[in-house]
Design an enzyme around this catalytic site. Structure first.
Site, PDB file in Angstrom:
ATOM      1  N   LEU A 145       0.867  -1.178   0.000  1.00  0.00           N
ATOM      2  CA  LEU A 145       0.000   0.000   0.000  1.00  0.00           C
ATOM      3  C   LEU A 145       0.900   1.222   0.000  1.00  0.00           C
ATOM      4  O   LEU A 145       1.982   1.199   0.596  1.00  0.00           O
ATOM      5  CB  LEU A 145      -0.895   0.027   1.251  1.00  0.00           C
ATOM      6  CG  LEU A 145      -1.974  -1.047   1.400  1.00  0.00           C
ATOM      7  CD1 LEU A 145      -2.688  -0.877   2.735  1.00  0.00           C
ATOM      8  CD2 LEU A 145      -2.980  -0.987   0.257  1.00  0.00           C
ATOM      9  N   ASP A 146       0.459   2.288  -0.663  1.00  0.00           N
ATOM     10  CA  ASP A 146       1.223   3.533  -0.627  1.00  0.00           C
ATOM     11  C   ASP A 146       1.356   4.005   0.819  1.00  0.00           C
ATOM     12  O   ASP A 146       0.513   3.708   1.678  1.00  0.00           O
ATOM     13  CB  ASP A 146       0.518   4.624  -1.437  1.00  0.00           C
ATOM     14  CG  ASP A 146       0.528   4.330  -2.929  1.00  0.00           C
ATOM     15  OD1 ASP A 146       1.392   3.556  -3.373  1.00  0.00           O
ATOM     16  OD2 ASP A 146      -0.340   4.875  -3.644  1.00  0.00           O
ATOM     17  N   ARG A 147       2.395   4.775   1.064  1.00  0.00           N
ATOM     18  CA  ARG A 147       2.679   5.248   2.428  1.00  0.00           C
ATOM     19  C   ARG A 147       1.490   5.980   3.050  1.00  0.00           C
ATOM     20  O   ARG A 147       1.185   5.785   4.218  1.00  0.00           O
ATOM     21  CB  ARG A 147       3.906   6.171   2.388  1.00  0.00           C
ATOM     22  CG  ARG A 147       4.365   6.635   3.763  1.00  0.00           C
ATOM     23  CD  ARG A 147       5.687   7.376   3.667  1.00  0.00           C
ATOM     24  NE  ARG A 147       6.163   7.769   4.978  1.00  0.00           N
ATOM     25  CZ  ARG A 147       7.356   8.301   5.200  1.00  0.00           C
ATOM     26  NH1 ARG A 147       8.183   8.497   4.197  1.00  0.00           N
ATOM     27  NH2 ARG A 147       7.725   8.623   6.419  1.00  0.00           N
TER      28      ARG A 147
END
Length: 315
Positions: A145-147
């Site tokens: 998942l993106d940050r």
């Protein structure tokens, strides 16, 4: 004074455990010899300096339990070991586990925490989780998942589980549903976005994804949950799992994600920041999959309170 030191060099004999088995020898060495360029690793395999059970192997050889791997002397420049995760972060991650069995766990990832170290981040979620569970021999991310994205993240506790779950994802059998707030009014009838995506890397090292006819096929299904004056709350279901897919597809439709500083609208983001939005409004709310045991599972994560408050301000 430099913080670079050199590891002592010597031949190492490594016996492959059940948890290490199943992976290719090149991937094993890339992890085992951290800091060594991939070109160097492929060179020592090609020259026969790496041996498995005293025999030469090719890079695609898959390791078996009990294999004896000869790792030749390779000098590795390494930096000082970064500080480990704080006890508070370790406790936070343990509390964020929403499902767990013998082969996997699902963690409700908080926004702002990278899933792994690298690109200026010394410590990510997976490294912190390993530190919190020193007796767990195997912990690997199944996906990413993106940050700034919060929500359900799958972690494998066995290599066999990792292979099973990643194959399920490649086959499109894992349900991944997100909630997102987009700027503007989502077009009526726009339920399926099929636009190929191509990943580019800028000179700075930053990754940027664009809709490109030569890119990889990418499909996202959208449904409207709630309309506001100048924003729309949508549910996005991934048919494919490309980097930044939801973000770029939403931008392509003309309704970029709220708070997205890479693909979003600057003026719209400023207005939402005044309403309390401090990050990108994207949450992985639901995961559905078949576990290695054959059990059908569906795990959900509620919308974080800070995002719910923003909706309250809009409503």
């Amino acid at each position: 004074m430099s913080d670079i030191t050199a590891k002592p060099v010597a031949v190492q004999m490594v016996e492959i455990t059940e948890h290490q088995a199943g992976q290719r020898i090149d991937n094993f060495l890339i992890t085992f010899l951290k800091g060594v360029p991939k070109s160097r690793i492929y060179r020592i395999i090609r020259k026969g300096e790496v041996r498995v059970n005293r025999s030469r192997v090719k890079a695609e050889y898959r390791l078996q339990p009990g294999d004896q791997v000869r790792v030749p002397p390779v000098r590795v420049a390494e930096r000082e070991v970064p500080a480990g995760p704080s006890p508070r972060l370790q406790q936070l991650l343990e509390q964020a586990v929403v499902y767990e069995d013998d082969s996997l766990l699902v963690i409700d990832k908080p926004a702002g925490l990278a899933v792994h170290g690298g690109s200026g981040v010394s410590l990510g979620l997976i490294e912190s989780l390993r530190a919190a569970r020193p007796n767990q021999p195997f912990l690997e991310l199944v996906h990413r998942l993106d940050r700034e994205t919060s929500g359900c993240l799958l972690v494998a506790k066995k290599r066999s589980a990792l292979r099973h779950l990643q194959e399920e994802m490649r086959a499109g059998r894992v349900l991944k549903v997100y909630r997102a707030l987009v700027c503007g009014r989502w077009p009526k009838g726009m339920k399926r976005v099929s636009a190929p995506l191509r990943k580019n890397e800028l000179k700075s090292g930053e990754r940027v994804v664009k809709v490109d006819g030569e890119g990889k096929p990418s499909v996202t299904h959208f449904s409207v949950i709630q309309r506001f004056d100048r924003h729309t709350l949508v549910e996005a279901t991934l048919e494919t799992g490309r980097t930044h897919q939801i973000r770029v597809h939403a931008q392509f439709v003309g309704c970029p994600l709220a708070g997205d500083d890479k693909y979003g609208d600057e003026d719209g983001n400023r207005q939402l920041k005044a309403l309390g939005l401090k990050r990108m409004f994207l949450h992985a709310g639901k995961l559905g999959f078949v576990a290695p045991s054959g059990t059908k599972l569906q795990v959900e994560s509620p919308l974080p309170e800070e995002l719910a408050r923003v909706l309250g301000q809009l409503g």
